[in-house]
Scaffold this motif. Structure first.
Motif, short mmCIF file in Angstrom:
data_model
loop_
_atom_site.label_atom_id
_atom_site.label_comp_id
_atom_site.label_asym_id
_atom_site.label_seq_id
_atom_site.Cartn_x
_atom_site.Cartn_y
_atom_site.Cartn_z
N ASP A 135 22.77 -87.62 -151.89
CA ASP A 135 22.32 -88.27 -152.98
C ASP A 135 23.31 -88.71 -154.19
O ASP A 135 24.35 -88.45 -153.97
CB ASP A 135 21.17 -87.25 -153.50
CG ASP A 135 21.52 -86.17 -153.95
OD1 ASP A 135 22.57 -86.19 -154.58
OD2 ASP A 135 20.73 -85.08 -154.32
N LYS A 136 22.56 -89.24 -155.17
CA LYS A 136 23.68 -89.85 -156.20
C LYS A 136 24.23 -88.74 -157.02
O LYS A 136 25.15 -89.06 -157.80
CB LYS A 136 22.67 -90.63 -157.03
CG LYS A 136 21.44 -89.84 -158.02
CD LYS A 136 21.05 -90.88 -158.71
CE LYS A 136 19.81 -89.94 -159.73
NZ LYS A 136 19.07 -90.94 -160.68
N SER A 137 24.07 -87.44 -156.78
CA SER A 137 24.61 -86.49 -157.70
C SER A 137 26.16 -86.20 -157.10
O SER A 137 27.02 -85.50 -157.65
CB SER A 137 23.76 -85.13 -157.58
OG SER A 137 23.74 -84.76 -156.37
N VAL A 138 26.27 -86.52 -155.73
CA VAL A 138 27.68 -86.62 -155.09
C VAL A 138 28.44 -87.51 -155.68
O VAL A 138 28.44 -88.69 -155.26
CB VAL A 138 27.52 -86.27 -153.46
CG1 VAL A 138 29.04 -86.03 -153.11
CG2 VAL A 138 26.66 -85.57 -153.15
N VAL A 139 29.77 -87.24 -156.28
CA VAL A 139 30.55 -88.16 -157.00
C VAL A 139 31.99 -87.69 -156.65
O VAL A 139 32.38 -86.42 -156.64
CB VAL A 139 30.46 -88.20 -158.40
CG1 VAL A 139 31.38 -89.21 -159.08
CG2 VAL A 139 29.10 -88.67 -158.90
N ASN A 141 31.12 -91.22 -154.36
CA ASN A 141 30.02 -91.37 -153.45
C ASN A 141 30.67 -91.55 -151.95
O ASN A 141 31.49 -92.52 -151.81
CB ASN A 141 29.18 -92.84 -153.63
CG ASN A 141 28.23 -93.24 -152.53
OD1 ASN A 141 27.98 -92.35 -151.74
ND2 ASN A 141 27.48 -94.17 -152.72
N GLU A 148 25.86 -97.68 -154.55
CA GLU A 148 25.38 -96.97 -155.66
C GLU A 148 24.02 -96.55 -155.11
O GLU A 148 23.11 -97.07 -155.01
CB GLU A 148 24.94 -97.60 -156.90
CG GLU A 148 24.40 -97.11 -157.91
CD GLU A 148 23.96 -97.80 -159.18
OE1 GLU A 148 23.23 -97.36 -159.93
OE2 GLU A 148 24.45 -99.07 -159.08
N THR A 151 18.02 -93.61 -155.58
CA THR A 151 17.39 -92.53 -155.46
C THR A 151 17.39 -92.22 -153.87
O THR A 151 17.43 -93.19 -153.04
CB THR A 151 15.78 -92.78 -155.92
OG1 THR A 151 14.89 -91.82 -155.67
CG2 THR A 151 15.20 -94.12 -155.39
#
Length: 322
Positions: A135-139, A141, A148, A151
């Motif tokens: 999800d977007k919390s993994v940086v 990506n 991007e 959700t």
């Protein structure tokens, strides 16, 4: 006086005989029975100076010496020829478009205009190593630097973008540098992708003209035979500013891959085409008008997995911009 008249008559007879001889010679000239050549299409549709261009058509000569190709009044050589296709290198002309003609076997074709503005292409075929759902919390990506996740959760599987998560409307956007889906004033975009949606009432779709707020965009989505074209409002998904289409189409079904193309050359005028990539059959081909359109922005992918788990796949994203 009589002698003079005889001389005049004799001269007329000689002249008439000479004219008859000329007419017979004229009638003996060869007649050009070659069919008239015809230009049908360019591949690609637009090209820039230096690009290879295929001129598709009919009745060209297979002898390179018997084809004369002109861009406006500029004659250019052929790289290869057949009776249905001529390949050339687009010349460097100080114009935005050129009228192309082909003279074959002494007969001249119709004139077809070629846009000479360079087309920018952006694409992702997802042909890289598998990535588990993120999800977007993994940086950063791991799906791809230009993607991007807004959700939801996405993965890479078997060289495709995939998801198996149900119960949540989810989407990701392609924010690559220079991507701005403008239309009108010499701007044009065409977006294409392959989509497969599993059963259980799940939706999968493609987003276009997504604005900077990540909430306002157009969404083309399918579930079974249902196809919807939606426009979101300021609050995003669920805030439908317009339901531009909601119809059922034969040829669509669960777990079947389809190919979608969205294009626009005028702001607010959108053409959507859905085809079966296996048969190239057209499932849907319609145009729509929005009097208060979203302009610019970026594309993306959307899913709403009503079954849990669900199987939704996206592949072969291609965006052309002019």
């Amino acid at each position: 006086m009589a002698i003079k008249n005889y001389i005049i008559i004799a001269l007329l007879v000689v002249a008439t005989a000479g004219m008859g001889s000329c007419n017979r010679e004229d009638n003996d000239l060869p007649v050009n029975n070659a069919p008239i050549p015809r230009i049908l299409a360019f591949v690609p549709e637009n090209a820039a100076p230096g690009d290879l261009l295929t001129i598709k058509g009919l009745n060209f000569s297979s002898d390179p010496e018997k084809n004369i190709i002109r861009f406006n009044q500029t004659v250019i050589p052929a790289e290869s020829v057949s009776d249905t296709a001529i390949i050339v290198i687009v010349p460097d002309l100080a114009v935005k478009s050129a009228g192309v003609t082909v003279r074959s076997n002494g007969k001249i074709s119709n004139k077809k205009n070629l846009n000479l503005v360079k087309i920018k292409k952006f694409q992702d075929d997802f042909d890289r190593a598998d990535i588990d759902l993120v999800d977007k919390s993994v940086v950063p990506n791991p799906i791809g630097g230009d993607w991007e996740i807004v959700t939801g959760m996405f993965a890479l599987e078997d060289n495709r973008l995939a998801t198996h998560v149900g119960g949540l409307e989810s989407y990701m956007l392609y924010r690559a540098p220079e991507v701005d889906m403008k239309a009108g004033s010499d701007n044009y975009f065409k977006l294409a992708a392959d989509i497969t949606v599993s059963g259980g009432g799940s939706f999968g779709g493609i987003i276009f003209n997504a604005q900077e707020d990540n909430k306002r965009f157009y969404l083309l989505r399918t579930a079974g035979t249902l196809v919807q074209l939606l426009k979101t409002g300021a609050n995003g998904l669920g805030d439908w500013a317009a339901i531009m289409m909601s119809d059922n189409f034969e040829g669509l079904s669960d777990d079947k891959k389809y190919h979608v193309e969205v294009s626009s050359s005028t702001a607010g005028k959108i053409t959507i085409k859905i085809t079966d990539p296996d048969s190239n059959g057209i499932i849907m081909d319609r145009s729509f008008t929005d009097n208060d359109p979203y302009v610019g922005g970026v594309p993306g992918f959307y899913y709403f997995g009503l079954a849990n788990p669900t199987n939704i796949y996206f592949d072969n994203l291609l965006l052309e911009l002019q």
